[in-house]
Design a protein around this motif. Sequence first.
Motif, PDB file in Angstrom:
ATOM      1  N   UNK A   8      51.601  39.967  36.519  1.00  0.00           N
ATOM      2  CA  UNK A   8      51.951  39.473  37.854  1.00  0.00           C
ATOM      3  C   UNK A   8      51.514  40.465  38.935  1.00  0.00           C
ATOM      4  N   UNK A   9      51.645  41.775  38.668  1.00  0.00           N
ATOM      5  CA  UNK A   9      51.295  42.764  39.695  1.00  0.00           C
ATOM      6  C   UNK A   9      49.787  42.793  39.918  1.00  0.00           C
TER       7      UNK A   9
ATOM      8  N   UNK B 153      43.930  43.371  26.854  1.00  0.00           N
ATOM      9  CA  UNK B 153      44.122  42.234  25.949  1.00  0.00           C
ATOM     10  C   UNK B 153      43.706  40.954  26.629  1.00  0.00           C
ATOM     11  N   UNK B 154      44.370  39.849  26.238  1.00  0.00           N
ATOM     12  CA  UNK B 154      44.100  38.570  26.885  1.00  0.00           C
ATOM     13  C   UNK B 154      44.644  38.583  28.309  1.00  0.00           C
ATOM     14  N   UNK B 155      44.076  37.732  29.166  1.00  0.00           N
ATOM     15  CA  UNK B 155      44.495  37.715  30.578  1.00  0.00           C
ATOM     16  C   UNK B 155      45.894  37.085  30.689  1.00  0.00           C
TER      17      UNK B 155
ATOM     18  N   UNK C  37      53.435  25.335  39.120  1.00  0.00           N
ATOM     19  CA  UNK C  37      54.061  26.313  38.223  1.00  0.00           C
ATOM     20  C   UNK C  37      55.573  26.079  38.159  1.00  0.00           C
ATOM     21  N   UNK C  38      56.000  24.823  38.372  1.00  0.00           N
ATOM     22  CA  UNK C  38      57.428  24.471  38.280  1.00  0.00           C
ATOM     23  C   UNK C  38      58.284  25.326  39.204  1.00  0.00           C
ATOM     24  N   UNK C  39      57.715  25.750  40.338  1.00  0.00           N
ATOM     25  CA  UNK C  39      58.498  26.564  41.278  1.00  0.00           C
ATOM     26  C   UNK C  39      59.647  25.728  41.839  1.00  0.00           C
TER      27      UNK C  39
ATOM     28  N   UNK D 138      53.396  31.913  33.294  1.00  0.00           N
ATOM     29  CA  UNK D 138      51.986  31.902  32.874  1.00  0.00           C
ATOM     30  C   UNK D 138      51.203  30.776  33.548  1.00  0.00           C
ATOM     31  N   UNK D 139      51.894  29.671  33.895  1.00  0.00           N
ATOM     32  CA  UNK D 139      51.179  28.650  34.684  1.00  0.00           C
ATOM     33  C   UNK D 139      50.805  29.245  36.046  1.00  0.00           C
ATOM     34  N   UNK D 140      51.712  30.059  36.591  1.00  0.00           N
ATOM     35  CA  UNK D 140      51.433  30.684  37.893  1.00  0.00           C
ATOM     36  C   UNK D 140      50.255  31.663  37.782  1.00  0.00           C
ATOM     37  N   UNK D 141      50.259  32.495  36.727  1.00  0.00           N
ATOM     38  CA  UNK D 141      49.148  33.454  36.557  1.00  0.00           C
ATOM     39  C   UNK D 141      47.818  32.727  36.384  1.00  0.00           C
ATOM     40  N   UNK D 142      47.863  31.608  35.672  1.00  0.00           N
ATOM     41  CA  UNK D 142      46.618  30.835  35.492  1.00  0.00           C
ATOM     42  C   UNK D 142      46.089  30.381  36.860  1.00  0.00           C
TER      43      UNK D 142
END
Length: 510
Positions: free
Chosen positions: A39-40, A61-63, A120-122, A182-186
Amino acid sequence: MNVGDERSISYWMHESPVIDAPPLATDETCDVVVIGSGIAGLSTAYELSRFGRSVIVIDRGGIGNGMTARTTAHLATELDDFYSELIRVRGEDEARLYHDSQVAAVNRIEAICRDEGIDADFARLDGYLFPAEDSHKAELEEEYQACKTIGVDVDWADRAPVPGIDTGMALRFPNQGRFHPTKYLKGLANAILARGGRIYADTVHVSDQETDEGVEITTEAGPVIRAGAAVFCTNSPTNDKVAIHAKQTPDRTYVVAGPVPKGSVPDALVWDTYEAYHYVRIQPLGETEDLLIVGGADHRSGEAHDMDQRLDSLESWTRERYPSFTRATYRWSGQVMETMDFMPFSGRNPGSRNIYVHTGDSGMGITNGVAGSLTIMPLIIGEDSRFGPVLDPGRKSFTSTSSIGEFIREQAGSAKNYMEHITGGEIASADELEPGQGGLMRKGLSKIAVYKDETGAVVQRSAVCTHLGCIVHWNGFEKCWDCPCHGSQFAPDGQVLNGPAVQPLAEVEE
Ligand SMILES: Cc1cc2nc3c(=O)[nH]c(=O)nc-3n(C[C@H](O)[C@H](O)[C@H](O)COP(=O)(O)OP(=O)(O)OC[C@H]3O[C@@H](n4cnc5c(N)ncnc54)[C@H](O)[C@@H]3O)c2cc1C
Ligand code: FES
């Protein structure tokens, strides 16, 4: 590899790595390189790319597969360590500014979801803090007064929305948030790519150097990134040996989650007042069910061997308070970094010109990570950073005798660890290990980290952490080696999973 390769799988990890990204193959240049795609890191890269800076993000690692994929993603503006404590150690003005940074972070996430079309289901919702024991009611009253003093929006509710018990009077914080991390990071990663940013997975930072032009980041496979500035968002900083690590300590925290009938658990954030507090939320699953997600049972990293009992007791706690919860379909753990004055470190790395760092998230790392991006971006583009002074990584953290005392107690754990160089082992030989288990063995003057895999094959590595030499401890739940001193984690074969270490545990003769 990173912590995404540990044994447990969180609910959010079904959506991570959040994008497919190649490893860095050749030398590259950019305005700003960001190390770490949690997130940062992705929030910082996003803010800079919006401002027209060319950015590169690398991750070992993976994103989006680091601690952010192991969170519970409460977007709370109430400080988990309490504003009454923060006022005690930093005073009212800094506590007020810190609270503003958390409000700004939740607002920013909401705005980015809207602007970038990220689903992202916010959701906005209330947060409730209830007394875990009758004797904790006075703490709540003190926290209420502290919140009022610095202008936090809070009131009293007759009870927290916990269906199975009457919690008694609780503090209610309106306008908190929750989302799917993780939806948000995507969404963030795709927005960075759309602005010309470059993102590389499986690319490990191993060293960094300031130059006349900016910074050079050397990666494990050889390629070098030359940039005007670098931002380290590696959760526990991999660029720093001591300065920041002397001011924070790592804790493991645990989560159980399972389906409940929709509507049986109110959509709210709920916490209690234990020091290792329980934290509760739901995640919508579909038409008929929600996922109830409950965290807690924290301990200093590397200092517990009873992970299964901790998870069992978290489940019992949940069943008693949420009768519609019958079974945990997920059990996972992760690590948080606790700073001595409860606030993260975000800004210019102490002693550096063009290197910036974000770390020290405590249990608020999602909002702190976003607040960090809002702090570091203006510093890099040469504008005033409103939260810069209060989150400055170089700040003196001891401002009261009580915080000194608490921190010395925490650091005593690290001092005790160094004594382990001369103590005996846990096992005399690998024969004592069951398949899938690890243990520490003394061999002459050395401590050896011994792992027996499921087929019975034995791997031996030095038990000396490659960051600053503490002795690592076996984590039987995640099947990894945890360093209690500053948060490094290693795979059973010694490969690094989490910093600050960048080098694997040393090989030994078997
Ligand atoms: C169980 C749990 C529950 C939590 N609940 C909440 C909550 O409800 N609300 C909240 O606000 N916070 C919560 N937190 C805290 C929060 O989730 C974390 O602090 C936050 O997600 C950390 O984000 P980050 O970007 O700093 O780190 P990460 O997400 O770990 O990202 C750092 C990245 O850096 C990479 N990296 C490391 N070393 C290197 C290297 N040498 N080279 C390249 N890349 C490297 C890693 O692979 C990783 O992907 C929780 C944490 C846990 C574990
Ligand atoms: S993380 Fe610092 S010594 Fe291991």
